[in-house]
Each structure stands twice: as C-alpha cells, then as structure tokens.
Design a protein around this motif. Structure first.
Motif, PDB file in Angstrom:
ATOM      1  N   GLY A  37      84.872  46.153  45.171  1.00 59.91           N
ATOM      2  CA  GLY A  37      84.796  44.938  46.412  1.00 59.91           C
ATOM      3  C   GLY A  37      85.305  45.696  47.548  1.00 59.91           C
ATOM      4  N   SER A  38      85.111  44.965  48.755  1.00 58.60           N
ATOM      5  CA  SER A  38      85.540  45.476  50.046  1.00 58.60           C
ATOM      6  C   SER A  38      86.332  44.343  50.957  1.00 58.60           C
ATOM      7  N   VAL A  49      81.733  35.962  48.634  1.00 57.63           N
ATOM      8  CA  VAL A  49      82.718  35.941  49.976  1.00 57.63           C
ATOM      9  C   VAL A  49      83.852  35.057  49.874  1.00 57.63           C
ATOM     10  N   LYS A  77      75.963  38.208  47.315  1.00 56.19           N
ATOM     11  CA  LYS A  77      77.382  38.582  47.196  1.00 56.19           C
ATOM     12  C   LYS A  77      78.372  37.401  47.404  1.00 56.19           C
ATOM     13  N   TYR A  90      83.410  40.553  48.411  1.00 56.18           N
ATOM     14  CA  TYR A  90      84.244  40.674  49.863  1.00 56.18           C
ATOM     15  C   TYR A  90      85.235  39.754  50.287  1.00 56.18           C
ATOM     16  N   THR A 118      87.096  38.559  53.660  1.00 58.11           N
ATOM     17  CA  THR A 118      87.306  38.713  55.245  1.00 58.11           C
ATOM     18  C   THR A 118      88.598  38.297  55.789  1.00 58.11           C
ATOM     19  N   ASN A 122      87.498  49.682  51.198  1.00 54.52           N
ATOM     20  CA  ASN A 122      87.944  49.201  49.583  1.00 54.52           C
ATOM     21  C   ASN A 122      88.658  50.267  48.916  1.00 54.52           C
ATOM     22  N   ILE A 182      86.869  43.133  54.919  1.00 59.81           N
ATOM     23  CA  ILE A 182      86.198  43.140  56.226  1.00 59.81           C
ATOM     24  C   ILE A 182      87.129  42.439  56.993  1.00 59.81           C
ATOM     25  N   PHE A 236      85.377  47.877  57.265  1.00 55.57           N
ATOM     26  CA  PHE A 236      85.006  47.853  55.863  1.00 55.57           C
ATOM     27  C   PHE A 236      85.879  48.940  54.964  1.00 55.57           C
ATOM     28  N   LEU A 255      74.418  40.616  52.945  1.00 52.04           N
ATOM     29  CA  LEU A 255      75.392  40.137  51.877  1.00 52.04           C
ATOM     30  C   LEU A 255      74.534  39.383  51.006  1.00 52.04           C
TER      31      LEU A 255
END
Length: 537
Positions: free
Chosen positions: A173-174, A74, A72, A138, A140, A302, A176, A300, A69
C-alpha cells in the motif's frame, strides 16, 4: 460518547478522549448549521471568508479526483470538514476517515450523508491502532504532515508519525501526502507562510516556531526515505494543493520546457508580491528546476520500493470558475487525452463535445480535427497529437522576428484556420456554420505545416469570424508573460484585420453573455488584495 449515525455515515467515538484543540473557531458552528440545513452551497456563494471557501468549495477535490482508486480501500487521516473526502468516496471501493474534532467530523458527515458504509473515526490516530491496522491500500495525509510535531511528542516526530501511518497500510500500500514546499516560488515572491501568517518563515527554516513546519523537495524526499518509504512518485499541484488547477508529474516536467501558467489569486489573506511568479515558471521548467520551487507537493510513497503509476496521467488540468454543468477535467497521457465529467450533471457536456467534433470534421476535414471517442457516461478520449502549439509558434516568431514574424502567423490563423481551411473549400457564408469560439492558440497544434484542432468544447452558430479572431487574440494576449505584454502594449493586433472599436464593444457584450452561461465566478468574492512591491533598483 456514544456512536451515532448521520444519514448513512457512522460517527465512531469509541476512541474519543475529548482532546480536540484544533479549530477555526465559531465559524465552524456556522458551517455545521449550513450543511445540516442543506444551505452549504448557498453559504459558499454568498460569503467571502476564507474558512468557508476552504472547507466547502468543491474545487478542493481537484487534488485527488483523478487518481484511479476503483476497488481500493482508503483511510483519510485528518479529514477535517470533508473538503477532499468527496473525491475519495466517488471513486474508491471503501473509505474511512480519522478526524480529531467532533464538530468537523459532523460537518463532513452531513456533507456526505448519502455515502453508504462510510465511517468517520473521531479521536486521536494514536488511539486507533487496533481498529485500523493493516487494512488499507492507501492512506492520505492532505495538509496533515506539517502538524505532526503538535501531536507526536517524540525526538523525531515527523519520522515517527510517518512510520505510524505505515502501520495502517496493506502490504504494497501507499501513502498519499500533500504539503506545501517551504521553498515555494510564491513564498520567495512575498506570500505569507500559510500556517504562521508571517513572511519568509518557511524560507528561514521556521525560527522560533514549534509544532508546524513544511519541507523542501530534498527534505521531504529524505524524510520519507529515512522512514522506510523508498518508493516515491512525485506530482506538483499549481498554484498549490489547496486549489489545484494543474497537476504535473515528474515525467511531464522532464519533457516540457514551457508551462505558460497564469497568475493566480490569493484567498486566505492579503499578500505582498515582489514579482509575478508566473513569469518565472517557464525559466524554471526550461532548466528542469520547477520541481524544487513548486508551491506544493503531492507524493505517492510506499515501502516496497516501486510504485506502478502506468495508469496515472502525466498532467491534469481543471478549468477555474466553471459552472457545474460544464465542469470537466482534462487528463494527459502519453498516448491519449481524457476529458472527465466531474458530476452527473456535466455528463451531457461530454455528449455535446463529441457532436462538435463531427461538425468540425464536416467543415475542416478529418486530418485537421483530433479524433475522439466515448469511454463511458463520464469520460471521453481524444488521440494524443504531436506538434507545437500555435501559441508557442507565435511567441517564438515575435522573439525572433518581431512584429513581422508575429503578423505572419496571425495572417495564417485568419486566412486558413479561421476562414477557409488550407484547401479553401469551406464556404464561410454557408448557412448553419458553427464557429469554434474558443480557438485559444494552445488548442491548435502545428506539425510540418499542418494544423490540428485538439479542443472543440465551444461551438456557436451565432458567432462571426471577426468575433472568434478578436477572442483568440484577447486570450493570446491575456496569457502572455508580462515582459511580452509590455512589448506588445502599443501594438493594435485587431486593427490590421478590420476589427473596429465599435465591433469590439459588441464583442465584449457577447463575451460577457458567454461567460455568464459557462462560468460560476463565486470565488472572485473571496479574492484578497495583492500589493505589488517594486523592489527593482
């Protein structure tokens, strides 16, 4: 309610509307007082209640600590008491949290009060769109998605909640997501459903239960795809996402037929056990069905249709009950293996392992010791070695040829690997020789008759070949499937090597001394009763 700071952490109350209705009760006040007074670690080591372990154990961070990460941004939604937040703060470029409960947010702030530029937004996510929209690489959802119906009151709450979360992602972006599998093997084997506390609730599709549910592999895949997340990469934490000691990728499972996972303890409540799940893991892996019955998922996802996980490991391993100064993770890639210190205090252990490598090379030769090198203060790498583990060879020999086949491999271990090396040039009586006391059979690979040590974490100058042999046999036996344990129950594997009962008593004392140095067994106090129910006809 006005914003406030705890250390460097900002508690942002600008969207708070006093709607907190999720709590573990009065014990949260105990947690708050403990972390505020700097006694969180003391409470963790001297209590035995599930909420204390769940909220304060550093081992919760295993789930996310391996994800690359660096640089990145978050957003952690539903951050609770900060159980996994530390793993994000130690790696990501920036971290923000959303937490509905002011008390839980305050606990998290006290735990991470030294984190610069860290903000916890207190309140309902639905009231924070204008503040957070489109800002994060990201987002989460760790143990959050299953509760979506309790705070998203629409016809399709799970779909709508996921779509809402996507608004906070930057382009590409994703999400989690960590969540239990309602068809997890532990639930089939008798474990109570984590959220309802009743047996088989998830397996039956949560009859008469509103506001909480988990999903099977196919259901979660479809839920994400229908919500626009066509790009998905799946990982499988074992025994579950709460305390993950092994994490497998789809790629790893597609190539491996033997996982040899140990049984695990129950911490949240007493449970029934109709069978030992660890016995069935290899059968599921061999038939490529393990992913459907994994107890938890780590996904994960996206909107772009493709996630680049080329820098992600194929498998991650964390030792259980390890003392902080020896706490390392092991990450397995296609071409290398990384060991990472989990804190500054364990960096010295990385140096010790590299020194051990040189000692092993002096004794056995370069060809029998996997090559390692240092990457940074926290990380070392070891070459990826092809071959069958000695453990697998021993088990296959037993199944194919019985005691005679197994004895052949154990003789090979004793004569060549432990005592003299294949060329017989090692003087086992030489002064200053250090023995690798952790010759777990999985730490030895054999390829075309040649053996290679792939792990040399523990060397001792005070050990003997007999002690190492006894310990290796004990570890081999401990990790066997129950069916093979039963077959070997009356076989004395030590006596053939001249290891007497009196010697074993001394070895057990030495082992206890070793474990007291290496281990931090505080979690044993939290273990709940597991009652085996014999359902065999």
């Amino acid at each position: 309610m006005d914003n406030k700071y705890i250390g460097n952490v900002k508690l942002d109350f600008s969207a708070y509307k006093a709607e907190d209705n999720y709590s573990d009760g009065d014990i949260e006040e105990e947690l708050l007082q403990a972390v505020r007074n700097g006694n969180g670690d003391w409470l963790l080591h001297n209590d035995n209640r599930w909420p204390v372990l769940y909220h304060l154990s550093q081992e919760r961070e295993n789930l996310l600590s391996w994800i690359p990460l660096k640089g990145k941004s978050v957003l952690e939604i539903g951050s609770g008491c900060g159980g996994v937040t530390g793993a994000l703060l130690s790696q990501a470029g920036s971290v923000e949290c959303v937490e509905l409960s002011p008390r839980r947010a305050e606990i998290a702030a006290w735990r991470h009060k030294d984190a610069a530029g860290f903000t916890i937004h207190v309140g309902n996510l639905n009231d924070m769109d204008s503040v957070l929209e489109g800002r994060f690489d990201y987002v989460t959802l760790i143990g959050v998605l299953e509760y979506a119906a309790s705070f998203t009151h629409t016809a399709k709450p799970y779909h709508d909640f996921i779509r809402h979360c996507s608004r906070f992602l930057k382009p590409g972006g994703s999400l989690i997501i960590a969540i239990e599998n309602r068809l997890g093997l532990k639930y089939i084997a008798g474990a109570y459903e984590d959220h309802t506390g009743r047996i088989f609730d998830g397996l039956r599709g949560y009859p008469s239960i509103n506001g909480v549910r988990t999903f099977s592999h196919k259901e979660l895949y479809n839920l994400l795809a229908e919500s626009g997340f066509s790009g998905q990469e799946w990982y499988y934490p074992y025994p579950d996402y709460k305390f993950a000691y092994e994490i497998f990728s789809d790629e790893y499972l597609s190539h491996e037929s033997q996982l040899d996972l140990p049984a695990y303890a129950a911490y949240d409540r007493n449970r029934l056990m109709f069978f030992d799940e660890s016995e069935f893991v290899n059968a599921l892996s061999d038939t490529k069905m393990y992913k459907d019955f994994s107890n938890s998922f780590l996904v994960f996802a996206n909107l772009a249709g493709k996630i680049d996980i080329s820098s992600y490991p194929r498998r991650v391993h964390f030792p259980r009950n390890r003392a902080p100064k020896y706490r390392l993770s092991t990450e397995i890639y296609a071409d290398r293996v990384l060991k990472k210190a989990q804190s500054r205090v364990s960096c010295q252990h990385i140096s010790r392992i590299l020194e051990n490598e040189m000692k092993m090379v002096e004794q056995y030769g370069r060809q029998h010791v996997a090559k390692s090198w240092r990457i940074d203060d926290y990380t070392m790498a070891t070459e990826y070695v092809q071959g069958d583990s000695f453990n697998e060879l021993c088990q296959c020999a037993w199944h194919e040829s019985g005691r005679k086949g197994l004895d052949g491999y154990l003789d090979f271990f004793s004569r060549y690997i432990l005592r003299g090396g294949t060329d017989g040039k090692i003087d086992i009586g030489s002064a200053g020789r250090c023995y690798n006391i952790d010759l777990n059979f999985d730490n030895i690979l054999v390829n075309e008759g040649n053996f290679v040590f792939i792990d040399y974490e523990w060397l001792s100058g005070g050990a003997t070949p007999e002690f190492v042999l006894w310990r290796s046999l004990a570890l081999f036996y401990y990790y066997l499937p129950t069916s093979m344990e039963d077959m070997l129950a009356d076989v004395d594997l030590c006596s053939r090597f001249g290891i007497t009962d009196d010697m074993i008593k001394g070895f057990q004392a030495k082992e206890a001394e070793f474990l007291s140095e290496v281990c931090d067994p505080y979690m044993q106090k939290y273990e709940k009763e597991v009652r085996l129910v014999n359902i065999a006809l």
